[in-house]
Design an enzyme around this catalytic site. Structure first.
Site, PDB file in Angstrom:
ATOM      1  N   ASP A   1     -27.737   4.412 -27.740  1.00 38.72           N
ATOM      2  CA  ASP A   1     -28.112   3.162 -27.074  1.00 38.72           C
ATOM      3  C   ASP A   1     -27.292   2.004 -27.646  1.00 38.72           C
ATOM      4  O   ASP A   1     -27.454   1.624 -28.796  1.00 38.72           O
ATOM      5  CB  ASP A   1     -29.605   2.898 -27.264  1.00 38.72           C
ATOM      6  CG  ASP A   1     -30.130   1.774 -26.380  1.00 38.72           C
ATOM      7  OD1 ASP A   1     -29.324   0.984 -25.862  1.00 38.72           O
ATOM      8  OD2 ASP A   1     -31.367   1.697 -26.212  1.00 38.72           O
TER       9      ASP A   1
ATOM     10  N   HIS B   1     -28.864   3.521 -23.244  1.00 33.85           N
ATOM     11  CA  HIS B   1     -30.182   2.911 -23.110  1.00 33.85           C
ATOM     12  C   HIS B   1     -31.061   3.670 -22.117  1.00 33.85           C
ATOM     13  O   HIS B   1     -32.279   3.780 -22.305  1.00 33.85           O
ATOM     14  CB  HIS B   1     -30.019   1.455 -22.674  1.00 33.85           C
ATOM     15  CG  HIS B   1     -31.299   0.683 -22.643  1.00 33.85           C
ATOM     16  ND1 HIS B   1     -32.086   0.490 -23.765  1.00 33.85           N
ATOM     17  CD2 HIS B   1     -31.946   0.043 -21.624  1.00 33.85           C
ATOM     18  CE1 HIS B   1     -33.151  -0.229 -23.452  1.00 33.85           C
ATOM     19  NE2 HIS B   1     -33.100  -0.504 -22.154  1.00 33.85           N
TER      20      HIS B   1
ATOM     21  N   SER C   1     -37.995  -0.395 -23.288  1.00 29.44           N
ATOM     22  CA  SER C   1     -37.199  -1.583 -22.987  1.00 29.44           C
ATOM     23  C   SER C   1     -38.138  -2.774 -22.785  1.00 29.44           C
ATOM     24  O   SER C   1     -38.942  -3.079 -23.664  1.00 29.44           O
ATOM     25  CB  SER C   1     -36.316  -1.321 -21.765  1.00 29.44           C
ATOM     26  OG  SER C   1     -35.330  -2.327 -21.631  1.00 29.44           O
TER      27      SER C   1
END
Length: 397
Positions: free
Chosen positions: A343, A376, A178
């Site tokens: 995700d 995610h 991320s």
């Protein structure tokens, strides 16, 4: 949020001098006290956007032993609300266990019997590195609203200064997911000679319109809280800080971090109690979001949230480099790119585009497909799927 449970929430969940240090180590990388460091001067730190910080202190943690030639150092970069505590237990001064504990440690993928693993709290953060809650040496008060906008590149430059102080000229690998993956990619583009390998998960070469949209909602939630006071709330009593706005921002983000499949399986339409025709929380999922919102408000800082959130929006490898292709061409390190099928926030197409872009400019790319319903957050949760390919990748590059 239950008003009865809010009275003791601090104005900021930031770590402050005088709090238990836990496993943090500290290093000043810019500023007056840096003048005595070998080969350095007492220069301030100038940010990409033009802001200036008179001093920059970095809080970091480290595991393992650095080899005499510095060749076994690995940098782990954290995501939006993470910090330097990648591995280890919670305790005084460290309210949460290591956020990637299953990946870092003796015998694990990042094997601390062989590697020297470092993670630092990013510039603009709130767990010991200079950020909005830090004391401005010019005023003797927290920076608050005066803290400038930071970028991913600013974070990486600070990490490079820390590496210099630690005697690390070249990282064996830089690892992150991320926002951490954004930092890793910038390491590869900014300092290609200082990176041996990259491991990036659930990230992108530039923030998309939808990601920026979600970020905007989160920032507006924080800044619309009357107790935010424009960012100058550090003198507020417990319960009087901007915890409601920060909690709502976290609730919005929490929905994007998980998939509909996981929410449906875990909560469906189950209720906290009996059917009640009011506007009070009724469903289990509402209680879940309230819990995570309050939890973040107790350990994070609202000003840091909006600035790191903005840094993610500004992330664009192509900025000032002509094109994404030319930016990717700067990355010479072998790169492992991992993607989580479910995700919805950083969808797999972004990682496919990243991997294909690296290959198109001659990059050495290893692809990892994580089959997970967790959205995610899968890159943090699915360590059994992620750890083996990371171990193999680092052993063979």
């Amino acid at each position: 949020m239950n008003p009865r449970s809010e009275h003791d929430i601090p104005a900021t969940g930031a770590w402050r001098p005088g709090d238990p240090v836990a496993d943090r180590r500290f290093c000043r990388v810019a500023g007056a006290d840096d003048a005595d460091a070998a080969g350095s001067t007492a220069r301030p730190f100038r940010l990409e956007g033009g802001g200036l910080l008179a001093e920059v202190d970095v809080a970091y943690e480290a595991w393992g032993e650095l080899a005499p030639d510095g060749s076994n150092a690995v940098l782990v970069c954290h995501a939006l609300t993470g910090d330097a505590h990648v591995a280890g237990r919670s305790g005084p001064g460290q309210p949460t266990p290591g956020w990637w504990d299953a990946l870092v440690g003796p015998g694990r993928a990042l094997d601390t019997d062989r590697l020297f693993v470092v993670c630092s709290n990013v510039l603009g953060g709130c767990q010991g590195t200079t950020g909005p809650s830090s004391i401005d040496p010019e005023t003797g008060k927290p920076y608050g609203s005066n803290f400038p906008v930071v970028t991913i590149r600013d974070m990486v430059r600070v990490q490079a200064l820390l590496a210099d102080r630690l005697g690390i000229r070249r990282w064996r690998a830089v690892v992150g997911g991320s926002m951490g993956g954004m930092q890793a990619l910038e390491w590869g583009a900014m300092y290609p000679e200082r990176v041996g390998a990259l491991v990036v998960a659930s990230t992108t070469a530039s923030a998309s319109a939808q990601q920026i949209a979600w970020s905007h909602i989160g920032r507006m939630a924080v800044q619309s809280d009357p107790r935010f006071r424009g960012g100058d709330y550090y003198d507020a009593d417990p319960g009087e800080g901007p915890h409601r706005g920060l909690a709502v921002a976290r609730m919005c983000a929490q929905v994007t971090y998980r998939s509909d499949e996981v929410f449906t399986e875990r909560f469906h339409r189950s209720m906290l109690g009996g059917l009640d025709f009011t506007l009070d929380p009724l469903f289990d999922v509402e209680g879940y979001l309230d819990y995570h919102g309050t939890k973040l408000a107790r350990r994070f800082d609202a000003n840091s949230y909006v600035r790191l959130n903005r840094a993610m929006d500004l992330h664009d490898l192509a900025r000032g480099r002509g094109s994404t292709e030319s930016a990717l061409a700067r990355i010479t390190a072998p790169t492992l790119v991992a993607s989580v099928r479910s995700d919805g926030l950083y969808p797999p197409i972004q990682q496919h585009v990243l991997a294909d872009g690296l290959r198109s400019v001659g990059g050495d790319v290893t692809w990892v497909d994580i089959d997970s319903p967790h959205g995610h957050d899968g890159f943090l949760i699915e360590t059994p799927q992620l750890a083996p390919p990371i171990r193999t990748f680092l052993e063979t590059t």
